[in-house]
Motif scaffolding. Sequence first.
Motif, PDB file in Angstrom:
ATOM      1  N   GLU A   1      -4.671   2.357  16.775  1.00 39.45           N
ATOM      2  CA  GLU A   1      -5.962   3.055  16.761  1.00 39.45           C
ATOM      3  C   GLU A   1      -6.712   2.773  15.461  1.00 39.45           C
ATOM      4  N   PHE A   2      -5.980   2.841  14.332  1.00 39.72           N
ATOM      5  CA  PHE A   2      -6.608   2.537  13.049  1.00 39.72           C
ATOM      6  C   PHE A   2      -7.064   1.085  13.021  1.00 39.72           C
ATOM      7  N   ALA A   3      -6.214   0.169  13.501  1.00 40.09           N
ATOM      8  CA  ALA A   3      -6.550  -1.258  13.497  1.00 40.09           C
ATOM      9  C   ALA A   3      -7.840  -1.510  14.278  1.00 40.09           C
ATOM     10  N   ALA A   4      -7.988  -0.859  15.425  1.00 42.52           N
ATOM     11  CA  ALA A   4      -9.203  -1.034  16.242  1.00 42.52           C
ATOM     12  C   ALA A   4     -10.431  -0.501  15.513  1.00 42.52           C
ATOM     13  N   GLY A   5     -10.309   0.640  14.878  1.00 40.48           N
ATOM     14  CA  GLY A   5     -11.434   1.200  14.122  1.00 40.48           C
ATOM     15  C   GLY A   5     -11.782   0.355  12.911  1.00 40.48           C
ATOM     16  N   PHE A   6     -10.761  -0.118  12.208  1.00 39.00           N
ATOM     17  CA  PHE A   6     -10.975  -0.966  11.039  1.00 39.00           C
ATOM     18  C   PHE A   6     -11.654  -2.277  11.456  1.00 39.00           C
ATOM     19  N   ARG A   7     -11.201  -2.846  12.577  1.00 34.51           N
ATOM     20  CA  ARG A   7     -11.835  -4.068  13.090  1.00 34.51           C
ATOM     21  C   ARG A   7     -13.323  -3.840  13.323  1.00 34.51           C
ATOM     22  N   GLN A   8     -13.679  -2.731  13.966  1.00 33.21           N
ATOM     23  CA  GLN A   8     -15.089  -2.449  14.258  1.00 33.21           C
ATOM     24  C   GLN A   8     -15.888  -2.319  12.970  1.00 33.21           C
ATOM     25  N   LEU A   9     -15.350  -1.578  12.025  1.00 34.38           N
ATOM     26  CA  LEU A   9     -16.012  -1.392  10.743  1.00 34.38           C
ATOM     27  C   LEU A   9     -16.217  -2.730  10.034  1.00 34.38           C
ATOM     28  N   MET A  10     -15.170  -3.538   9.984  1.00 28.76           N
ATOM     29  CA  MET A  10     -15.255  -4.823   9.282  1.00 28.76           C
ATOM     30  C   MET A  10     -16.182  -5.802  10.004  1.00 28.76           C
ATOM     31  N   LEU A  11     -16.089  -5.878  11.325  1.00 27.58           N
ATOM     32  CA  LEU A  11     -16.966  -6.808  12.041  1.00 27.58           C
ATOM     33  C   LEU A  11     -18.435  -6.406  11.910  1.00 27.58           C
TER      34      LEU A  11
END
Length: 179
Positions: A10-20
């Motif tokens: 869940e964190f990885a998916a949120g971090f991906r969105q933030l970074m992209l």
Amino acid sequence: MAAPQGLTPEFAAGFRQLMLDGLMRELETTMKVLKAVPDAKSDYRPDPHARTAWELAWHTANTDVQFLDGIADLNFKMETPENKPKNIAELVAWYEKSFKQAADRVRAMSPEQLCTPIEFFGVFNLPAVSYLGFLNNHSIHHRGELATYLRPMGSKVPSIYGGSYDEPFQPAASKTTAA
């Protein structure tokens, strides 16, 4: 660089969105710097040990795409494409198209894939999503380096994070509503 402790999908998916989201904004800024490199002076280098402006522009654009592709492939190959751009206009067009395609591939990864460790040439072995931060830092570093070449090449320095002498800060017009 240590692997994040307790990384959840869940964190990885949120971090991906933030970074992209951030990387897409950085893409626009990097393209402004790339566009400012004059083809006629692309062989400029500030020191015999430095890269030329062309080499630095290509390195910045190509490595951004290679990082995104490596994340999406869960394997870093860092291979140069066969049909390399030949001038700045071609480079900017290639970069925009290739970056967006590679970012879409990362956007399509499952949260579990984002948590998968990827070996990076014996230097790092981090979850795939962690490399988005590395990509961001690497890109900003080289974009800043290239921006310092612009004025000595006779070009103008675009606004990067606020105004520059050549492109002063223009605050957004305040919105007013009719009473």
